[in-house]
Design a protein around this motif. Sequence first.
Motif, PDB file in Angstrom:
ATOM      1  N   SER A   4       0.831  -1.205   0.000  1.00 52.90           N
ATOM      2  CA  SER A   4       0.000   0.000   0.000  1.00 52.90           C
ATOM      3  C   SER A   4       0.864   1.253   0.000  1.00 52.90           C
ATOM      4  CB  SER A   4      -0.939   0.000   1.218  1.00 52.90           C
ATOM      5  OG  SER A   4      -0.175   0.007   2.420  1.00 52.90           O
ATOM      6  N   HIS A   5       2.179   1.081   0.227  1.00 53.85           N
ATOM      7  CA  HIS A   5       3.102   2.198   0.213  1.00 53.85           C
ATOM      8  C   HIS A   5       4.140   1.961  -0.876  1.00 53.85           C
ATOM      9  CE1 HIS A   5       1.411   2.231   4.320  1.00 53.85           C
ATOM     10  NE2 HIS A   5       1.556   3.548   4.250  1.00 53.85           N
ATOM     11  N   ILE A   6       4.699   3.038  -1.362  1.00 50.10           N
ATOM     12  CA  ILE A   6       5.695   2.926  -2.411  1.00 50.10           C
ATOM     13  C   ILE A   6       6.927   3.731  -2.051  1.00 50.10           C
ATOM     14  CG2 ILE A   6       4.044   2.482  -4.266  1.00 50.10           C
ATOM     15  CD1 ILE A   6       4.132   5.418  -4.968  1.00 50.10           C
ATOM     16  N   ASN A   7       8.028   3.374  -2.657  1.00 49.43           N
ATOM     17  CA  ASN A   7       9.285   4.082  -2.480  1.00 49.43           C
ATOM     18  C   ASN A   7       9.362   5.179  -3.547  1.00 49.43           C
ATOM     19  OD1 ASN A   7      11.899   4.991  -2.282  1.00 49.43           O
ATOM     20  ND2 ASN A   7      12.850   2.969  -2.435  1.00 49.43           N
ATOM     21  N   ASP A   8       9.215   6.406  -3.127  1.00 47.18           N
ATOM     22  CA  ASP A   8       9.186   7.523  -4.074  1.00 47.18           C
ATOM     23  C   ASP A   8      10.477   7.633  -4.873  1.00 47.18           C
ATOM     24  OD1 ASP A   8       6.627   8.239  -3.336  1.00 47.18           O
ATOM     25  OD2 ASP A   8       7.304   9.604  -1.756  1.00 47.18           O
ATOM     26  N   PHE A   9      11.582   7.193  -4.293  1.00 46.00           N
ATOM     27  CA  PHE A   9      12.866   7.297  -4.990  1.00 46.00           C
ATOM     28  C   PHE A   9      12.958   6.302  -6.143  1.00 46.00           C
ATOM     29  CE2 PHE A   9      13.741   8.942  -0.720  1.00 46.00           C
ATOM     30  CZ  PHE A   9      14.316  10.167  -1.031  1.00 46.00           C
ATOM     31  N   ALA A  31      -1.038   1.615  -4.276  1.00 43.98           N
ATOM     32  CA  ALA A  31      -0.833   3.056  -4.444  1.00 43.98           C
ATOM     33  C   ALA A  31      -0.536   3.408  -5.896  1.00 43.98           C
ATOM     34  CB  ALA A  31       0.297   3.540  -3.542  1.00 43.98           C
ATOM     35  N   LEU A  32       0.073   2.491  -6.633  1.00 39.31           N
ATOM     36  CA  LEU A  32       0.395   2.768  -8.032  1.00 39.31           C
ATOM     37  C   LEU A  32      -0.856   2.898  -8.879  1.00 39.31           C
ATOM     38  CD1 LEU A  32       3.498   0.515  -8.860  1.00 39.31           C
ATOM     39  CD2 LEU A  32       3.438   2.954  -8.313  1.00 39.31           C
ATOM     40  N   TRP A  33      -1.734   1.909  -8.772  1.00 35.29           N
ATOM     41  CA  TRP A  33      -2.914   1.996  -9.627  1.00 35.29           C
ATOM     42  C   TRP A  33      -3.938   3.004  -9.127  1.00 35.29           C
ATOM     43  CZ3 TRP A  33      -6.982   0.136  -6.739  1.00 35.29           C
ATOM     44  CH2 TRP A  33      -6.757  -0.929  -5.853  1.00 35.29           C
ATOM     45  N   LYS A  34      -3.903   3.332  -7.843  1.00 32.97           N
ATOM     46  CA  LYS A  34      -4.806   4.371  -7.341  1.00 32.97           C
ATOM     47  C   LYS A  34      -4.401   5.746  -7.852  1.00 32.97           C
ATOM     48  CE  LYS A  34      -6.260   2.005  -3.112  1.00 32.97           C
ATOM     49  NZ  LYS A  34      -6.167   1.991  -1.623  1.00 32.97           N
ATOM     50  N   MET A  35      -3.099   6.003  -7.935  1.00 33.28           N
ATOM     51  CA  MET A  35      -2.613   7.317  -8.350  1.00 33.28           C
ATOM     52  C   MET A  35      -2.422   7.445  -9.857  1.00 33.28           C
ATOM     53  SD  MET A  35       0.111   8.494  -5.408  1.00 33.28           S
ATOM     54  CE  MET A  35       1.186   7.094  -5.584  1.00 33.28           C
ATOM     55  N   TYR A  36      -2.065   6.319 -10.511  1.00 28.53           N
ATOM     56  CA  TYR A  36      -1.672   6.426 -11.912  1.00 28.53           C
ATOM     57  C   TYR A  36      -2.470   5.525 -12.860  1.00 28.53           C
ATOM     58  CZ  TYR A  36       2.428   8.499  -9.657  1.00 28.53           C
ATOM     59  OH  TYR A  36       3.260   9.282  -8.881  1.00 28.53           O
ATOM     60  N   GLY A  37      -3.399   4.748 -12.343  1.00 30.16           N
ATOM     61  CA  GLY A  37      -4.085   3.743 -13.150  1.00 30.16           C
ATOM     62  C   GLY A  37      -4.642   4.238 -14.474  1.00 30.16           C
ATOM     63  N   SER A  38      -5.245   5.405 -14.480  1.00 30.83           N
ATOM     64  CA  SER A  38      -5.875   5.924 -15.695  1.00 30.83           C
ATOM     65  C   SER A  38      -4.975   6.881 -16.459  1.00 30.83           C
ATOM     66  CB  SER A  38      -7.186   6.631 -15.338  1.00 30.83           C
ATOM     67  OG  SER A  38      -6.931   7.736 -14.477  1.00 30.83           O
ATOM     68  N   LYS A  39      -3.721   7.013 -16.028  1.00 32.06           N
ATOM     69  CA  LYS A  39      -2.839   8.026 -16.605  1.00 32.06           C
ATOM     70  C   LYS A  39      -1.708   7.460 -17.451  1.00 32.06           C
ATOM     71  CE  LYS A  39      -3.530  11.044 -12.581  1.00 32.06           C
ATOM     72  NZ  LYS A  39      -2.858  11.757 -11.467  1.00 32.06           N
ATOM     73  N   GLY A  55      -4.838  -5.992  -9.706  1.00 33.12           N
ATOM     74  CA  GLY A  55      -4.747  -4.538  -9.798  1.00 33.12           C
ATOM     75  C   GLY A  55      -4.354  -4.050 -11.178  1.00 33.12           C
ATOM     76  N   LEU A  56      -3.856  -4.971 -12.034  1.00 37.97           N
ATOM     77  CA  LEU A  56      -3.440  -4.560 -13.366  1.00 37.97           C
ATOM     78  C   LEU A  56      -4.622  -4.037 -14.180  1.00 37.97           C
ATOM     79  CD1 LEU A  56      -1.067  -4.421 -15.381  1.00 37.97           C
ATOM     80  CD2 LEU A  56      -1.695  -6.738 -16.125  1.00 37.97           C
ATOM     81  N   GLU A  57      -5.812  -4.539 -13.889  1.00 36.41           N
ATOM     82  CA  GLU A  57      -7.007  -4.098 -14.618  1.00 36.41           C
ATOM     83  C   GLU A  57      -7.315  -2.620 -14.410  1.00 36.41           C
ATOM     84  OE1 GLU A  57      -8.320  -5.405 -10.551  1.00 36.41           O
ATOM     85  OE2 GLU A  57      -6.966  -6.192 -12.104  1.00 36.41           O
ATOM     86  N   LYS A  58      -6.713  -2.011 -13.379  1.00 37.85           N
ATOM     87  CA  LYS A  58      -6.932  -0.589 -13.111  1.00 37.85           C
ATOM     88  C   LYS A  58      -6.191   0.299 -14.112  1.00 37.85           C
ATOM     89  CE  LYS A  58      -9.189  -1.629  -9.323  1.00 37.85           C
ATOM     90  NZ  LYS A  58     -10.654  -1.400  -9.180  1.00 37.85           N
ATOM     91  N   PHE A  59      -5.199  -0.269 -14.800  1.00 41.01           N
ATOM     92  CA  PHE A  59      -4.445   0.496 -15.804  1.00 41.01           C
ATOM     93  C   PHE A  59      -5.190   0.378 -17.141  1.00 41.01           C
ATOM     94  CE2 PHE A  59      -1.476  -0.540 -12.468  1.00 41.01           C
ATOM     95  CZ  PHE A  59      -0.728   0.625 -12.310  1.00 41.01           C
ATOM     96  N   THR A  60      -6.238   1.153 -17.258  1.00 36.42           N
ATOM     97  CA  THR A  60      -7.195   0.981 -18.345  1.00 36.42           C
ATOM     98  C   THR A  60      -6.683   1.431 -19.708  1.00 36.42           C
ATOM     99  OG1 THR A  60      -8.154   3.113 -17.732  1.00 36.42           O
ATOM    100  CG2 THR A  60      -9.180   1.134 -16.800  1.00 36.42           C
ATOM    101  N   GLU A  61      -5.645   2.262 -19.745  1.00 35.31           N
ATOM    102  CA  GLU A  61      -5.125   2.781 -21.016  1.00 35.31           C
ATOM    103  C   GLU A  61      -3.815   2.119 -21.418  1.00 35.31           C
ATOM    104  OE1 GLU A  61      -6.970   5.092 -22.686  1.00 35.31           O
ATOM    105  OE2 GLU A  61      -8.402   4.756 -21.040  1.00 35.31           O
TER     106      GLU A  61
END
Length: 233
Positions: A4-9, A31-39, A55-61
């Motif tokens: 649920s957390h990511i390493n920003d670096f 956190a990746l697909w919540k913030m960037y899934g559609s981007k 969670g890969l299904e959240k990356f719709t584009e």
Amino acid sequence: METSHINDFALCFEKKRLSYCGQDCQKIPSALWKMYGSKVTYLDLSYNSIETLKGLEKFTELEELILDNNKIGDSVCFPMMPRLRTLSINNNQITDLDGLVNKISVKFPSLTYLSLLSNKACPNQLSDLDKDDTDYQRYRHFVLYKVQNLLFLDSRRVSSAERRQAATRGEFMRVRRPAAGSPAPLPPSGPSARPLPVDFNSLGKHKGAYGKCIYKYTGKHSEGNRFILNSDL
């Protein structure tokens, strides 16, 4: 690692391209697909320990997906991704080629680039010294028969001749796998035969013997018996 957390670096996001590599993740951090899934249209998750693609299904584009050097196995489930054109799964734990290409052909109908190097399912000499160019070409024919839109397979362009051969021969290049849980074949009944030991040094060196044989008869009717008296018996 807590997903649920990511390493920003380790995160890099620029121009719809997202990379998150080398973080020992067993699954895609939420956190990746919540913030960037559609981007994002490009996603690189190489050098992690990913086993599931939940969670890969959240990356719709998504159009390009890089999953090299993870722990993806035969049980992996892919979501429906009609836009995906590039899939790289090099150096994972895939052994069932038939199962994999069946999933890919259904879930990624627009796929044109696929790379499976350094998986057991890909009979390449870099990962299996027992395989040769013939094994690899059979593999290519089978994959191209099943995933017919491919333009590149394992970083090598698909030629017109290869595509024609795949259309006519690819169906027969499938590697048969024993069904899960099927019993091992029983040994033959009866006493087991032990073959004679083979002298490998003498193979191909045997020569026949030719000559005259001299027979010496020593039975009771031989010539020598004429000189034996009854008292000598």
